[in-house]
Design a protein around this motif. Structure first.
Motif, PDB file in Angstrom:
ATOM      1  N   TYR A   1     -64.461  -2.641  27.118  1.00 40.74           N
ATOM      2  CA  TYR A   1     -63.197  -2.309  26.764  1.00 40.74           C
ATOM      3  C   TYR A   1     -62.618  -1.454  28.043  1.00 40.74           C
ATOM      4  CZ  TYR A   1     -65.084  -3.400  22.299  1.00 40.74           C
ATOM      5  OH  TYR A   1     -65.617  -4.198  21.309  1.00 40.74           O
ATOM      6  N   PRO A   2     -62.514  -1.824  29.121  1.00 39.40           N
ATOM      7  CA  PRO A   2     -62.256  -0.778  30.386  1.00 39.40           C
ATOM      8  C   PRO A   2     -60.715  -0.540  30.288  1.00 39.40           C
ATOM      9  CG  PRO A   2     -62.708  -3.170  31.201  1.00 39.40           C
ATOM     10  CD  PRO A   2     -62.978  -3.313  29.648  1.00 39.40           C
ATOM     11  N   LEU A   3     -59.852  -1.345  29.822  1.00 43.44           N
ATOM     12  CA  LEU A   3     -58.471  -1.199  29.608  1.00 43.44           C
ATOM     13  C   LEU A   3     -58.305  -0.002  28.547  1.00 43.44           C
ATOM     14  CD1 LEU A   3     -56.807  -4.411  30.588  1.00 43.44           C
ATOM     15  CD2 LEU A   3     -56.732  -2.451  32.040  1.00 43.44           C
ATOM     16  N   ASP A   4     -59.173  -0.157  27.691  1.00 42.01           N
ATOM     17  CA  ASP A   4     -58.717   0.942  26.357  1.00 42.01           C
ATOM     18  C   ASP A   4     -58.641   2.334  26.892  1.00 42.01           C
ATOM     19  OD1 ASP A   4     -58.393  -1.135  24.680  1.00 42.01           O
ATOM     20  OD2 ASP A   4     -60.369  -0.954  23.686  1.00 42.01           O
ATOM     21  N   ALA A   5     -59.404   2.646  28.030  1.00 41.13           N
ATOM     22  CA  ALA A   5     -59.554   4.037  28.677  1.00 41.13           C
ATOM     23  C   ALA A   5     -58.334   4.520  28.977  1.00 41.13           C
ATOM     24  CB  ALA A   5     -60.666   3.903  29.862  1.00 41.13           C
TER      25      ALA A   5
ATOM     26  N   TRP B   1     -51.562   1.459  28.483  1.00 43.80           N
ATOM     27  CA  TRP B   1     -51.580   0.578  30.049  1.00 43.80           C
ATOM     28  C   TRP B   1     -50.357  -0.283  29.937  1.00 43.80           C
ATOM     29  CZ3 TRP B   1     -52.181  -4.570  30.552  1.00 43.80           C
ATOM     30  CH2 TRP B   1     -52.671  -5.156  29.499  1.00 43.80           C
ATOM     31  N   ASN B   2     -50.034  -1.101  29.055  1.00 41.00           N
ATOM     32  CA  ASN B   2     -48.949  -2.017  28.992  1.00 41.00           C
ATOM     33  C   ASN B   2     -47.697  -1.450  29.565  1.00 41.00           C
ATOM     34  OD1 ASN B   2     -48.677  -0.410  26.563  1.00 41.00           O
ATOM     35  ND2 ASN B   2     -47.810  -1.890  25.405  1.00 41.00           N
ATOM     36  N   ARG B   3     -47.507  -0.086  29.160  1.00 40.90           N
ATOM     37  CA  ARG B   3     -46.177   0.512  29.913  1.00 40.90           C
ATOM     38  C   ARG B   3     -45.995   0.519  31.198  1.00 40.90           C
ATOM     39  NH1 ARG B   3     -47.390   5.632  26.292  1.00 40.90           N
ATOM     40  NH2 ARG B   3     -46.696   4.827  24.199  1.00 40.90           N
ATOM     41  N   ILE B   4     -46.956   0.090  32.148  1.00 43.15           N
ATOM     42  CA  ILE B   4     -46.886  -0.025  33.703  1.00 43.15           C
ATOM     43  C   ILE B   4     -46.195  -1.083  34.117  1.00 43.15           C
ATOM     44  CG2 ILE B   4     -49.153  -1.372  33.994  1.00 43.15           C
ATOM     45  CD1 ILE B   4     -49.661   0.608  36.271  1.00 43.15           C
ATOM     46  N   TYR B   5     -45.769  -2.094  33.049  1.00 42.93           N
ATOM     47  CA  TYR B   5     -44.853  -3.103  33.465  1.00 42.93           C
ATOM     48  C   TYR B   5     -43.380  -2.977  33.381  1.00 42.93           C
ATOM     49  CZ  TYR B   5     -48.936  -6.517  34.191  1.00 42.93           C
ATOM     50  OH  TYR B   5     -50.022  -7.068  34.651  1.00 42.93           O
ATOM     51  N   GLY B   6     -43.267  -1.677  32.968  1.00 45.76           N
ATOM     52  CA  GLY B   6     -41.902  -1.365  32.851  1.00 45.76           C
ATOM     53  C   GLY B   6     -41.218  -1.783  31.517  1.00 45.76           C
ATOM     54  N   ARG B   7     -39.775  -1.238  31.285  1.00 47.76           N
ATOM     55  CA  ARG B   7     -39.258  -1.583  30.055  1.00 47.76           C
ATOM     56  C   ARG B   7     -38.879  -3.243  29.675  1.00 47.76           C
ATOM     57  NH1 ARG B   7     -35.074   3.288  31.081  1.00 47.76           N
ATOM     58  NH2 ARG B   7     -36.391   4.911  31.180  1.00 47.76           N
TER      59      ARG B   7
ATOM     60  N   ARG C   1     -59.469  10.650  28.296  1.00 48.95           N
ATOM     61  CA  ARG C   1     -58.542   9.450  28.163  1.00 48.95           C
ATOM     62  C   ARG C   1     -57.447   9.891  29.186  1.00 48.95           C
ATOM     63  NH1 ARG C   1     -61.832   5.445  26.313  1.00 48.95           N
ATOM     64  NH2 ARG C   1     -63.242   6.290  24.702  1.00 48.95           N
ATOM     65  N   ARG C   2     -56.897   8.726  29.939  1.00 49.21           N
ATOM     66  CA  ARG C   2     -55.926   8.831  30.525  1.00 49.21           C
ATOM     67  C   ARG C   2     -54.861   7.947  29.729  1.00 49.21           C
ATOM     68  NH1 ARG C   2     -58.691   6.471  35.741  1.00 49.21           N
ATOM     69  NH2 ARG C   2     -59.868   5.592  33.808  1.00 49.21           N
ATOM     70  N   SER C   3     -53.546   8.139  30.176  1.00 46.07           N
ATOM     71  CA  SER C   3     -52.384   7.491  29.378  1.00 46.07           C
ATOM     72  C   SER C   3     -51.391   7.235  30.592  1.00 46.07           C
ATOM     73  CB  SER C   3     -51.983   8.407  28.447  1.00 46.07           C
ATOM     74  OG  SER C   3     -51.234   9.606  28.642  1.00 46.07           O
ATOM     75  N   VAL C   4     -50.489   6.071  30.108  1.00 42.07           N
ATOM     76  CA  VAL C   4     -49.177   6.054  30.745  1.00 42.07           C
ATOM     77  C   VAL C   4     -48.186   6.409  29.784  1.00 42.07           C
ATOM     78  CG1 VAL C   4     -47.774   4.309  31.742  1.00 42.07           C
ATOM     79  CG2 VAL C   4     -50.222   3.735  31.893  1.00 42.07           C
ATOM     80  N   PRO C   5     -47.719   7.567  29.995  1.00 41.40           N
ATOM     81  CA  PRO C   5     -46.748   8.089  28.995  1.00 41.40           C
ATOM     82  C   PRO C   5     -45.544   7.771  28.695  1.00 41.40           C
ATOM     83  CG  PRO C   5     -46.613   9.494  30.981  1.00 41.40           C
ATOM     84  CD  PRO C   5     -47.793   8.440  31.227  1.00 41.40           C
ATOM     85  N   PHE C   6     -44.966   6.788  29.628  1.00 43.04           N
ATOM     86  CA  PHE C   6     -43.631   6.166  29.234  1.00 43.04           C
ATOM     87  C   PHE C   6     -43.414   4.882  30.126  1.00 43.04           C
ATOM     88  CE2 PHE C   6     -42.721   9.118  32.584  1.00 43.04           C
ATOM     89  CZ  PHE C   6     -42.082   8.476  33.654  1.00 43.04           C
ATOM     90  N   ALA C   7     -42.758   3.894  29.804  1.00 43.94           N
ATOM     91  CA  ALA C   7     -42.400   2.741  30.662  1.00 43.94           C
ATOM     92  C   ALA C   7     -41.310   3.056  31.477  1.00 43.94           C
ATOM     93  CB  ALA C   7     -42.027   1.728  29.629  1.00 43.94           C
ATOM     94  N   PRO C   8     -41.499   2.951  32.955  1.00 48.05           N
ATOM     95  CA  PRO C   8     -40.555   3.192  33.701  1.00 48.05           C
ATOM     96  C   PRO C   8     -39.579   2.085  33.809  1.00 48.05           C
ATOM     97  CG  PRO C   8     -42.298   2.397  34.938  1.00 48.05           C
ATOM     98  CD  PRO C   8     -42.962   2.557  33.589  1.00 48.05           C
ATOM     99  N   PRO C   9     -38.095   2.422  34.261  1.00 53.22           N
ATOM    100  CA  PRO C   9     -37.220   1.153  34.275  1.00 53.22           C
ATOM    101  C   PRO C   9     -37.808   0.026  35.005  1.00 53.22           C
ATOM    102  CG  PRO C   9     -36.328   3.554  34.979  1.00 53.22           C
ATOM    103  CD  PRO C   9     -37.729   3.519  34.908  1.00 53.22           C
TER     104      PRO C   9
ATOM    105  N   PRO D   1     -62.914  -9.290  21.411  1.00 52.37           N
ATOM    106  CA  PRO D   1     -61.967  -9.371  22.591  1.00 52.37           C
ATOM    107  C   PRO D   1     -62.244  -8.369  23.560  1.00 52.37           C
ATOM    108  CG  PRO D   1     -60.927  -8.504  20.568  1.00 52.37           C
ATOM    109  CD  PRO D   1     -62.367  -8.810  20.111  1.00 52.37           C
ATOM    110  N   GLY D   2     -61.148  -8.165  24.517  1.00 53.14           N
ATOM    111  CA  GLY D   2     -60.929  -7.251  25.602  1.00 53.14           C
ATOM    112  C   GLY D   2     -60.410  -5.952  25.151  1.00 53.14           C
ATOM    113  N   THR D   3     -60.192  -5.526  23.750  1.00 52.97           N
ATOM    114  CA  THR D   3     -59.576  -4.282  23.307  1.00 52.97           C
ATOM    115  C   THR D   3     -60.100  -4.216  21.922  1.00 52.97           C
ATOM    116  OG1 THR D   3     -57.895  -3.011  22.473  1.00 52.97           O
ATOM    117  CG2 THR D   3     -57.548  -5.591  22.395  1.00 52.97           C
ATOM    118  N   LYS D   4     -60.740  -2.881  21.778  1.00 49.94           N
ATOM    119  CA  LYS D   4     -61.149  -2.432  20.315  1.00 49.94           C
ATOM    120  C   LYS D   4     -60.067  -2.021  19.397  1.00 49.94           C
ATOM    121  CE  LYS D   4     -62.695   1.999  21.888  1.00 49.94           C
ATOM    122  NZ  LYS D   4     -62.173   2.123  23.200  1.00 49.94           N
ATOM    123  N   PHE D   5     -58.893  -1.954  19.867  1.00 48.79           N
ATOM    124  CA  PHE D   5     -57.945  -1.385  18.973  1.00 48.79           C
ATOM    125  C   PHE D   5     -57.081  -2.853  18.372  1.00 48.79           C
ATOM    126  CE2 PHE D   5     -58.057   1.867  22.278  1.00 48.79           C
ATOM    127  CZ  PHE D   5     -58.481   2.807  21.329  1.00 48.79           C
TER     128      PHE D   5
END
Length: 441
Positions: free
Chosen positions: A296-300, A304-310, A252-260, A99-103
């Motif tokens: 797996y481009p998004l695994d980088a 990344w799911n946090r970008i959609y907010g809480r 590796r980059r990361s989205v550290p938290f989900a914005p409101p 699939p599109g993620t290896k995790f």
């Protein structure tokens, strides 16, 4: 009580979560009833959240044996694909379907019968599973395969963990010549051109298209089509050819938290889509990507799911039969565009034939779209459900988080057979998720 959600962060449920350390502890959890197994939580919705109890399979994470001649790997269900790849790629072996993620865990891939960019040639993950060990309602473990307890084998692959607990499996890896993919990218002006290009590229090992789903009119469905082949060392640069199974280390980059609130809206997604498309035009042609970048481009981007907010996000993924795909895809993309509900992740793939008990794929095209988890987007996804039904399509349960039972049962006549099988096995009471209750499985 623990709050659990899938990768989309929607919906959230409270329940009992346990982490059995061995099969004895797992038997205790299973025989207590209304339980579901959970891997790494990468199913998008509520399919791995138990109605009463959720058993985390992290402790069942051992690779047990490997046959260097046949490529058969025996491993426990909690082993991650991200552990399998670094263990075997240096020796020339790679997952046959990814699939599109290896995790994701091995058990999760089997329960969802995942597909990849090569379904049109190789089918789903099921085609590479030789056997399974499945724990039943009383804690008894059954070895099943195409010849031994074949009904349990077939219903378990794609059965979303609702036939029993997957403990171990024997799977076949694919021999590959390097860790690199020769990619050929094409920028295409609209959906008709994309479908024509997919059909012309039927012999390509891998194919996938990113769609700019905010376009309309003559540009409806404009896309970047990416074809891929495993590169041989002779094609690579001198450095890469010298060590064909090594790839550069990456930051590796990361989205550290989900914005409101999510920064993704019509304007930002339109800007992203325009930039991505024109960048794709600029990079059209052949290039060489390491396997991580291609598959797996998004695994980088960690989290990344946090970008959609809480509130989280939902994914809509359907497959339409080949004969209705062109018309149905036009209708789906036109509706999405009219609602100005652009998804920055809009992916189109071509499926080949699939003959299985309850797996998602069928001969045709599959479209996946991400949306923020808002009432407006839920209403839009219900419209997309209706279009899918009108064109004879069906839905991917691993991505589902809000579909109605009526929609599922109308889309897939196999659902009633699946429900009856669960009742006969006693699995309907023993293995339950919030999704199985919502969808009347």
């Amino acid at each position: 009580m623990t709050e659990l959600s899938g990768w989309g962060g929607f919906p959230k449920h409270y329940g009992v979560a346990t982490e059995p350390v061995n099969e004895t502890a797992l038997v205790e959890a299973v025989t207590a009833g209304a339980v579901i197994a959970r891997g790494n939580g990468r199913a998008y919705g509520d399919s791995a959240i138990g109605l009463r109890s959720t058993v985390n399979m992290h402790r069942f994470n051992h690779m047990l044996s490997f046959d260097r001649q046949s490529g058969i790997l025996v491993a426990e269900a909690g082993v991650l694909l991200s552990d399998i790849i670094p263990a075997f790629l240096p020796h020339g072996w790679f997952p046959p379907v990814t699939p599109g993620t290896k995790f994701v865990t091995l058990g999760g891939m089997i329960a969802a019968d995942v597909h990849g960019k090569n379904h049109h040639k190789d089918g789903s993950f099921r085609n590479f599973v030789d056997w399974l060990d499945v724990m039943d309602t009383e804690g008894v473990v059954h070895r099943c395969s195409r010849n031994e307890k074949p009904e349990l084998f077939e219903w378990t692959i794609g059965g979303m963990g609702l036939t029993g607990i997957i403990l171990r499996a024997g799977i076949r890896l694919r021999a590959v010549p390097s860790a690199w993919i020769r990619q050929t990218a094409q920028a295409l002006p609209n959906l008709d051109a994309v479908i024509t290009a997919f059909e012309a590229a039927h012999e390509a090992t891998y194919s996938v298209a990113w769609i700019d789903c905010l376009q309309s009119g003559d540009a409806l469905g404009r896309a970047i089509l990416m074809l891929g082949e495993h590169a041989i060392p002779e094609e690579l640069s001198d450095d890469a050819a010298r060590y064909p199974f090594e790839i550069p280390k990456k930051m590796r980059r990361s989205v550290p938290f989900a914005p409101p609130f999510s920064p993704l809206n019509g304007l930002t997604v339109r800007a992203f889509n325009a930039l991505y498309y024109w960048n794709g035009c600029r990079k059209s042609g052949t290039s060489f990507l390491d396997y991580d970048s291609y598959f797996y481009p998004l695994d980088a981007i960690h989290g990344w799911n946090r970008i959609y907010g809480r509130r989280g996000f939902m994914q809509f993924q359907c497959v339409l039969p080949l004969e209705t795909s062109r018309k149905g895809l036009h209708a789906l993309l036109k509706t999405t565009s009219q609602e100005k509900a652009g998804s920055f992740l809009a992916v189109l793939k071509r499926f080949g034939p699939q003959d299985s008990a309850f797996s998602f794929p069928m001969l045709g095209y599959t479209l996946a779209l991400d949306f923020p988890a808002t009432p407006k987007m839920i209403a839009l996804m219900c419209k997309l459900d209706e279009i899918t039904l009108e064109h004879g399509g069906r839905f991917y349960l691993a991505k589902d988080s809000r579909m109605s039972a009526q929609t599922l049962h109308a889309s897939d006549p196999r659902t009633e057979q699946f429900r009856q099988m669960r009742t006969q096995l006693g699995a309907a009471e023993a293995f339950q998720s919030h999704q199985s209750q919502r969808l009347d499985l």
